[in-house]
Design an enzyme around this catalytic site. Structure first.
Site, PDB file in Angstrom:
ATOM      1  N   SER A  76       0.849  -1.191   0.000  1.00  0.00           N
ATOM      2  CA  SER A  76       0.000   0.000   0.000  1.00  0.00           C
ATOM      3  C   SER A  76       0.879   1.233   0.000  1.00  0.00           C
ATOM      4  O   SER A  76       2.028   1.203   0.478  1.00  0.00           O
ATOM      5  CB  SER A  76      -0.889   0.011   1.249  1.00  0.00           C
ATOM      6  OG  SER A  76      -1.562   1.250   1.383  1.00  0.00           O
ATOM      7  N   TYR A 120      -0.800  -0.973  10.641  1.00  0.00           N
ATOM      8  CA  TYR A 120      -1.134  -1.293   9.247  1.00  0.00           C
ATOM      9  C   TYR A 120      -0.036  -0.781   8.324  1.00  0.00           C
ATOM     10  O   TYR A 120       0.491  -1.524   7.489  1.00  0.00           O
ATOM     11  CB  TYR A 120      -2.483  -0.681   8.855  1.00  0.00           C
ATOM     12  CG  TYR A 120      -2.836  -0.919   7.405  1.00  0.00           C
ATOM     13  CD1 TYR A 120      -3.447  -2.109   7.020  1.00  0.00           C
ATOM     14  CD2 TYR A 120      -2.527   0.014   6.406  1.00  0.00           C
ATOM     15  CE1 TYR A 120      -3.752  -2.357   5.683  1.00  0.00           C
ATOM     16  CE2 TYR A 120      -2.824  -0.231   5.080  1.00  0.00           C
ATOM     17  CZ  TYR A 120      -3.436  -1.407   4.722  1.00  0.00           C
ATOM     18  OH  TYR A 120      -3.724  -1.645   3.400  1.00  0.00           O
TER      19      TYR A 120
END
Length: 250
Positions: free
Chosen positions: A135, A145
């Site tokens: 990401s 994350y």
């Protein structure tokens, strides 16, 4: 006919990879937790593209699920797409540690183990590729994350270097905000994310496949997000974290 194994294959980027690879003539191995949904996706692909799709229901946060997919990979595939993942709502100190560990197991341990299961056969045949979906968050401070996705990028680059001299490629794919089920599943409010930042999953996959063919190690689809990554390398981390929060990352 080449074979591709895709994790998280029933929705979003994983489903977009399945459509693209089916159109390219790949035989597919579709991996996700929901067997009924996997079977439905496999049938849709068969009817639309005329390709066969194996269905492998597995929960990759369990050892049993990981071992089942490892066994299939050792039988031989030409392309592995490590796409399965999820996000967590809230700040780091407010999230139960069990949920954090589940996310790290999926984003890090599963990527590590499945890549290691696929690469020996690819190296022996001197062909194949692994795409690890990370990401743009990997380049932005944003809790565990972001940290887990930064690990995916570093791991992919390091593994690609170990494959240097062969025809086996390893690439990290770092999309920005993509229209998928990701945010809904994590109960993340999307209202703070400007519309111009959203990408389509099909466009992300198209750019990813182009970059893989070119030998790119870290693919960042779309010029907007290439600019975001470039700027993130220049600004102080606290400024980047503030912007990230305001865009709805946390």
């Amino acid at each position: 006919m080449p074979t591709a194994l895709i994790t998280g294959a029933t929705a979003g980027i994983g489903a977009a990879f399945a459509r693209r690879l089916a159109a390219d003539g790949f035989s597919l191995v579709l991996v996700a937790r929901d067997e009924k949904r996997l079977t439905s996706v496999a049938e849709e692909l068969r009817l639309r593209y005329g390709v066969s799709s194996e269905v492998l229901a597995a929960d990759l946060v369990t050892d049993e699920g990981l071992e089942a997919v490892e066994r299939r990979l050792r039988e031989g595939v030409d392309l592995l797409v490590n796409n399965a993942g999820f996000g967590l709502q809230g700040r780091f100190l407010d999230i139960p540690v069990e949920e954090e560990v589940r996310m790290l197991k999926l984003h890090c341990e599963a990527v590590l183990r499945l890549t290691l299961a696929a690469l020996p056969g690819m190296r022996e045949r001197d062909r194949g590729a692994v795409i690890n979906v990370a990401s743009v968050a990997a380049f932005l401070p944003g809790g565990s994350y972001s940290a887990s996705k930064a690990w995916v990028v570093n791991f992919s680059e390091s593994t690609a270097m170990e494959m240097a001299g062969s025809r086996v490629r390893v690439m990290a794919l770092c999309p920005g905000f993509v229209h998928t089920e990701f945010h809904e599943r994590a109960s993340i409010d999307k209202s703070g994310i400007p519309g111009f930042l959203w990408l389509s999953a099909d466009n992300v996959v198209r750019e990813a496949m182009r970059d893989l063919a070119r030998g790119v190690l870290v693919s960042v689809p779309d010029l907007r997000y290439k600019a975001v990554v470039g700027v993130s390398r220049l600004l102080p981390a606290n400024v980047i974290a503030l912007v990230s929060r305001r865009l709805g990352r946390r």
